[in-house]
Write an enzyme that holds these catalytic residues in place. Structure first.
Site, PDB file in Angstrom:
ATOM      1  N   TYR A   1       0.851  -1.198   0.000  1.00 33.30           N
ATOM      2  CA  TYR A   1       0.000   0.000   0.000  1.00 33.30           C
ATOM      3  C   TYR A   1       0.880   1.240   0.000  1.00 33.30           C
ATOM      4  O   TYR A   1       1.849   1.329   0.765  1.00 33.30           O
ATOM      5  CB  TYR A   1      -0.916   0.017   1.229  1.00 33.30           C
ATOM      6  CG  TYR A   1      -1.981  -1.052   1.201  1.00 33.30           C
ATOM      7  CD1 TYR A   1      -3.215  -0.820   0.602  1.00 33.30           C
ATOM      8  CD2 TYR A   1      -1.748  -2.316   1.749  1.00 33.30           C
ATOM      9  CE1 TYR A   1      -4.201  -1.805   0.561  1.00 33.30           C
ATOM     10  CE2 TYR A   1      -2.720  -3.302   1.712  1.00 33.30           C
ATOM     11  CZ  TYR A   1      -3.939  -3.047   1.110  1.00 33.30           C
ATOM     12  OH  TYR A   1      -4.901  -4.030   1.063  1.00 33.30           O
TER      13      TYR A   1
ATOM     14  N   GLU B   1       3.094   4.746 -10.980  1.00 38.51           N
ATOM     15  CA  GLU B   1       2.780   3.611 -10.107  1.00 38.51           C
ATOM     16  C   GLU B   1       1.295   3.351 -10.249  1.00 38.51           C
ATOM     17  O   GLU B   1       0.475   3.976  -9.579  1.00 38.51           O
ATOM     18  CB  GLU B   1       3.150   3.929  -8.656  1.00 38.51           C
ATOM     19  CG  GLU B   1       3.101   2.736  -7.726  1.00 38.51           C
ATOM     20  CD  GLU B   1       3.633   3.064  -6.344  1.00 38.51           C
ATOM     21  OE1 GLU B   1       2.865   3.604  -5.524  1.00 38.51           O
ATOM     22  OE2 GLU B   1       4.817   2.794  -6.088  1.00 38.51           O
TER      23      GLU B   1
END
Length: 390
Positions: free
Chosen positions: A151, A388
């Protein structure tokens, strides 16, 4: 050192047509060296009234090997000096605690997103733009521990509490219906969204260098986010506008584009109640209301934010307002910024948005005689295009 000299003799008189070129060896003592250069002087040779010139080539041999060229180390434009990666790995994770877990989307939003603050007591020293891994409690269908899930970190290196001992995450609860009509819940996202304050959580990392902030405090930083892809940019923006650092003061331009489906899905922007919570008998205070508005009010010349709310907004052509649609309204301005060597683009979120941005830039670059895809490769090589997506 051994030295030989080969001399080629050629005819310079036009009266001769058959005299062959001749080679000979000249002794090394006839050669004079000076400061690494060499010289051989000879008068023209006269033979049978014919004039010849001598062209000489000298070859030197030495037993000393050549000095290898020094490798030039690349100096990164990003804040990666001393960055730590993989201090904790899946086989030996760090066990932290949940200090706060609160929903940051409205009740009528299409899906839940939660913001959680996890304690690491300084054991996971991360940088803005890095990620951490989470291992959900329990075992999988094969009886093995669940795999780590990464995360993006949603807090600055100082953390939401400012003591460098916490890490914050922004997590959307994954719930969907499969082809058999069964409700499926994402293991790790539901584990995190259901965490109660005081619960243990296994962490790994930190990991990643792709999304690290630029070192230049005068840079233009363009941030493109969809949904929870806002996480690394919240970490950037807190450092830029909410914190004071002796070695960093942001004086550039931070421009955020955030795409969500509905207004009720806007993250860190809708007004939410202040939260008070206890941890180890200490009372903590945390706020998450209208953060971006506060940043803009604090630094109007240094921060811009544009929203793309796809189910509620449309452009002049009636097209849904996705992030690339919103960017198209500023296409010429963005292209001019991308020509500068201190402009950095960061993209985090759904994979599809990069193609939409490519579509915008192709024609603009072509107007300047530039192939966009070649230019994007140059930006990537210069660390100015950072992606990303998932």
């Amino acid at each position: 050192m051994a030295t030989t000299m080969n001399a080629a003799v050629s005819l310079t008189s036009s009266n001769s047509s058959s005299f062959p070129a001749t080679s000979c060896a000249i002794a090394p003592e006839r050669i004079r060296f000076s400061k690494g250069a060499f010289y051989y002087k000879s008068n023209n040779v006269v033979t049978s009234k014919r004039v010849f010139s001598i062209r000489a080539q000298i070859t030197t041999e030495t037993d000393t090997p050549p000095t290898p060229a020094k490798k030039v180390e690349k100096v990164s434009k990003k804040n990666e000096e001393g960055v730590i990666v993989n201090r904790y790995r899946p086989k030996e994770p760090y066990t932290g605690k949940c200090l706060l877990n609160t929903k940051i989307t409205a009740d009528d939003a299409p899906g839940e997103t939660w913001h959680m603050v996890l304690s690491h007591e300084g054991e996971i020293p991360y940088r803005e733009g890095q990620s951490v891994g989470v291992i959900a409690d329990g075992i999988d269908k094969n009886g093995k521990p669940h795999k780590v899930r990464l995360y993006s970190i949603a807090s600055s290196a100082l953390g939401d509490l400012g003591n460098s001992e916490t890490v914050s995450l922004c997590v959307k609860r994954l719930v969907y219906t499969n082809d058999q009509g069964e409700t499926v819940k994402g293991v790790c996202s539901n584990f995190l969204c259901d965490l109660a304050p005081g619960s243990d959580v296994k962490l790994t990392g930190p990991v990643g260098k792709e999304m690290l902030m630029p070192k230049d405090p005068n840079a233009t930083v363009i941030m493109l986010a969809t949904g929870t892809g806002i996480a690394p940019f919240r970490s950037f923006l807190w450092k830029m506008f909410f914190e004071k650092h002796d070695d960093y003061k942001f004086n550039g331009l931070a421009w955020l584009f955030l795409g969500v489906p509905t207004t009720s899905s806007l993250l860190y922007q809708e007004a939410h109640s202040h939260k008070l919570f206890f941890c180890n008998s200490i009372l903590f205070f945390c706020y998450e209301n209208q953060e971006f508005d506060k940043m803009k009010a604090k630094a109007p010349e240094n921060f811009r934010v544009d929203y793309a709310i796809s189910r509620e907004q449309a452009n002049d052509k009636g097209e849904k307002m996705y992030i690339q649609t919103r960017m198209a309204q500023y296409a010429a301005e963005l292209w001019e910024l991308l020509k500068k060597d201190n402009t950095f683009v960061y993209m985090c979120g759904l994979k599809g948005m990069e193609k939409g941005i490519d579509d915008i830039m192709v024609s603009l670059a072509a107007n300047d005689g530039i192939d966009w895809f070649d230019y994007k490769k140059q930006l990537k090589k210069a660390e100015q295009w950072n992606v990303e997506v998932y």
